[in-house]
Design a protein around this motif. Sequence first.
Motif, PDB file in Angstrom:
ATOM      1  N   VAL A 120       0.845  -1.197   0.000  1.00  0.00           N
ATOM      2  CA  VAL A 120       0.000   0.000   0.000  1.00  0.00           C
ATOM      3  C   VAL A 120       0.881   1.248   0.000  1.00  0.00           C
ATOM      4  O   VAL A 120       0.641   2.208  -0.741  1.00  0.00           O
ATOM      5  N   GLY A 121       1.935   1.228   0.815  1.00  0.00           N
ATOM      6  CA  GLY A 121       2.853   2.356   0.848  1.00  0.00           C
ATOM      7  C   GLY A 121       3.555   2.573  -0.479  1.00  0.00           C
ATOM      8  O   GLY A 121       3.732   3.713  -0.929  1.00  0.00           O
ATOM      9  N   ALA A 122       3.951   1.484  -1.137  1.00  0.00           N
ATOM     10  CA  ALA A 122       4.597   1.593  -2.443  1.00  0.00           C
ATOM     11  C   ALA A 122       3.640   2.177  -3.477  1.00  0.00           C
ATOM     12  O   ALA A 122       4.021   3.006  -4.306  1.00  0.00           O
ATOM     13  N   SER A 123       2.373   1.746  -3.422  1.00  0.00           N
ATOM     14  CA  SER A 123       1.375   2.282  -4.348  1.00  0.00           C
ATOM     15  C   SER A 123       1.144   3.770  -4.112  1.00  0.00           C
ATOM     16  O   SER A 123       1.039   4.559  -5.061  1.00  0.00           O
ATOM     17  N   GLN A 124       1.066   4.163  -2.849  1.00  0.00           N
ATOM     18  CA  GLN A 124       0.881   5.573  -2.526  1.00  0.00           C
ATOM     19  C   GLN A 124       2.064   6.408  -3.003  1.00  0.00           C
ATOM     20  O   GLN A 124       1.895   7.511  -3.534  1.00  0.00           O
ATOM     21  N   ALA A 125       3.285   5.868  -2.823  1.00  0.00           N
ATOM     22  CA  ALA A 125       4.478   6.583  -3.283  1.00  0.00           C
ATOM     23  C   ALA A 125       4.477   6.723  -4.798  1.00  0.00           C
ATOM     24  O   ALA A 125       4.833   7.776  -5.339  1.00  0.00           O
ATOM     25  N   SER A 126       4.071   5.672  -5.495  1.00  0.00           N
ATOM     26  CA  SER A 126       4.012   5.713  -6.957  1.00  0.00           C
ATOM     27  C   SER A 126       3.018   6.756  -7.436  1.00  0.00           C
ATOM     28  O   SER A 126       3.299   7.540  -8.352  1.00  0.00           O
ATOM     29  N   LEU A 127       1.855   6.779  -6.809  1.00  0.00           N
ATOM     30  CA  LEU A 127       0.833   7.755  -7.179  1.00  0.00           C
ATOM     31  C   LEU A 127       1.277   9.174  -6.838  1.00  0.00           C
ATOM     32  O   LEU A 127       1.008  10.121  -7.584  1.00  0.00           O
TER      33      LEU A 127
END
Length: 279
Positions: A120-127
């Motif tokens: 989830v953190g990786a997805s948030q960082a990507s976005l």
Amino acid sequence: MGKRSRSLAALGYTKPQTYEELRAVLSSGTVHFPKRLRQVAIFLWQHPSDVALGTIAQVADQAGVQPSTLVRFAQIFGYAGFSDFQGLFKDHMKGSWPEGRSHEPAAEPNANLHFLNGMVGASQASLGRIGNGFDIDSFEKMVELLASAELIYVIGSKRAFPVTTYLSLTLSQQGVRNVLVDNVGSTALDQVGCITPRDAVLAVSFSPYNSITPDLVAVAHERKARIVTITDSTFSPLVKLSDTWLEVVEQDFAGFRSLAASLAVGMALAHGVVARRTG
């Protein structure tokens, strides 16, 4: 690199003083790296925060090279060693969001929950990266070229395939004629064999760029189709073949990369194409 190109002076460059200047040199296309140094260049391009916050051993491990390779890379750009070179990245990251790593999260008692939270953190960082310097001009040009095409060929393989599959489905559901080049039965080259100059290609590709996608896009380029690309660095072989391209870099966690940003940009493209055609 040959002996005469061990430093920027031999290439006619001055020592980059900022991260932006370094990116400008890397994206110029005039510096040609051997395999390992190119691997370093791609990693530095995609993960500036990892470079700013990590030790030389950590950065080398993440980039998949030896620490000595990082030192060689720094010296090419006129720096005595990696620590001095790392200062470019530290200065760049000052005052910016450190991609979810301003503090270490509390350890979860459950390993699966820890991994989920990490993804989830990786997805948030990507976005979050999308809002930092997103190239709206290239995005709008991509929409224009795709909307004016008679037929859109959607090309992507390996990790990019889930993105292209969903894009093709979305376009079809909105009444936009397209072909998903899925390479079933090793027929990908045949699937793109009928591309014409009236058509367009929407290609998606991520490092290490070892898929069939560049070969397919090269065929479309030879047939003078319009080509737009979502990829993750200026080192992608698709960049030189494309009429325009967008940089979308996905964060990873424990070796697993997010696709959140690529899907978000892809859905925005599909929405833009439909709006342009019906507007």
